[in-house]
Design a protein around this motif. Sequence first.
Motif, mmCIF file in Angstrom:
data_model
loop_
_atom_site.group_PDB
_atom_site.id
_atom_site.type_symbol
_atom_site.label_atom_id
_atom_site.label_comp_id
_atom_site.label_asym_id
_atom_site.label_seq_id
_atom_site.Cartn_x
_atom_site.Cartn_y
_atom_site.Cartn_z
ATOM 1 N N VAL A 141 0.828 -1.195 0.000
ATOM 2 C CA VAL A 141 0.000 0.000 0.000
ATOM 3 C C VAL A 141 0.870 1.256 0.000
ATOM 4 C CG1 VAL A 141 -1.730 1.281 1.308
ATOM 5 C CG2 VAL A 141 -1.876 -1.187 1.150
ATOM 6 N N GLY A 142 1.954 1.262 0.747
ATOM 7 C CA GLY A 142 2.796 2.440 0.875
ATOM 8 C C GLY A 142 3.834 2.593 -0.225
ATOM 9 N N ARG A 143 3.773 1.790 -1.261
ATOM 10 C CA ARG A 143 4.778 1.838 -2.332
ATOM 11 C C ARG A 143 4.617 3.121 -3.135
ATOM 12 N NH1 ARG A 143 7.684 -2.166 -5.545
ATOM 13 N NH2 ARG A 143 7.948 -1.369 -7.640
ATOM 14 N N ASP A 144 5.730 3.802 -3.383
ATOM 15 C CA ASP A 144 5.736 5.049 -4.143
ATOM 16 C C ASP A 144 6.606 4.831 -5.377
ATOM 17 O OD1 ASP A 144 5.620 7.596 -5.076
ATOM 18 O OD2 ASP A 144 6.656 8.519 -3.366
ATOM 19 N N ASP A 145 5.997 4.423 -6.491
ATOM 20 C CA ASP A 145 6.742 4.096 -7.702
ATOM 21 C C ASP A 145 7.562 5.259 -8.249
ATOM 22 O OD1 ASP A 145 6.222 1.368 -7.949
ATOM 23 O OD2 ASP A 145 4.276 1.719 -8.875
ATOM 24 N N PRO A 146 7.034 6.492 -8.316
ATOM 25 C CA PRO A 146 7.876 7.594 -8.817
ATOM 26 C C PRO A 146 9.116 7.820 -7.942
ATOM 27 C CG PRO A 146 5.572 8.245 -8.865
ATOM 28 C CD PRO A 146 5.642 6.938 -8.149
ATOM 29 N N ALA A 147 8.983 7.693 -6.629
ATOM 30 C CA ALA A 147 10.133 7.876 -5.747
ATOM 31 C C ALA A 147 11.164 6.764 -5.964
ATOM 32 C CB ALA A 147 9.683 7.904 -4.289
ATOM 33 N N GLY A 150 12.905 7.470 -9.282
ATOM 34 C CA GLY A 150 13.849 8.579 -9.123
ATOM 35 C C GLY A 150 15.103 8.171 -8.382
ATOM 36 N N TRP A 151 14.958 7.388 -7.343
ATOM 37 C CA TRP A 151 16.122 6.934 -6.570
ATOM 38 C C TRP A 151 17.032 6.075 -7.436
ATOM 39 C CZ3 TRP A 151 18.440 2.427 -5.085
ATOM 40 C CH2 TRP A 151 19.390 2.532 -4.062
ATOM 41 N N VAL A 152 16.421 5.172 -8.221
ATOM 42 C CA VAL A 152 17.211 4.283 -9.070
ATOM 43 C C VAL A 152 17.955 5.084 -10.139
ATOM 44 C CG1 VAL A 152 17.021 2.457 -10.826
ATOM 45 C CG2 VAL A 152 15.794 2.242 -8.675
ATOM 46 N N LYS A 153 17.325 6.116 -10.691
ATOM 47 C CA LYS A 153 17.941 6.901 -11.755
ATOM 48 C C LYS A 153 18.959 7.914 -11.228
ATOM 49 C CE LYS A 153 16.268 5.495 -15.629
ATOM 50 N NZ LYS A 153 17.135 4.897 -16.609
#
Length: 179
Positions: A141-147, A150-153
């Motif tokens: 539920v708390g997963r933030d795909d854009p974050a 961004g962290w990976v990139k």
Amino acid sequence: MRYAQGGGLTEERREFREGLRLTAAGRFARGDTSPVIAKDLRVSVRSVQRWRHAWASGGPLALRSVGSASSPRLSGARFAQLEGELAKGPPAHGRPDQRWTPARVKTLTGRRFHKSCTVQGVRKLLVRHGYSCQVPARRAVGRDDPAIYGWVKETWPHVEASRRRPGPGSSSKTSQASR
């Protein structure tokens, strides 16, 4: 190759393989060579050679399928009963969650039908009857795909680069040789 449940081939697959052997028998009668037959039928040359040997000693009847080597551990009626038990869900069988693992199905099969199977045998039995591995349908539920993206990139390349660069105090022989 060994199969967990008495031969492992469905009736359709057994008929398909028998058809290949009988097609090869017709080609043997015409005088085609084994490598040519193997290439056309997309099988190994060794298989064609075995079929040719059987055909030479017993004719096309020697290439007919004799069925599975042994009877399956669970008959069709028993597997239908197993499907009914699986449909009730794991909580009906004393499990706290909604996961059917091969080990749990093995235990259920042993308790319900007094049949002993291996975990891999149960997995193959289930796959043969159209079941597949369970994959979670949802994400946290708390997963933030854009974050995460961004962290990976942005952050991860800097972390990775600092791990690869030898610094002072590094025990790498290549970094000491270049000094």
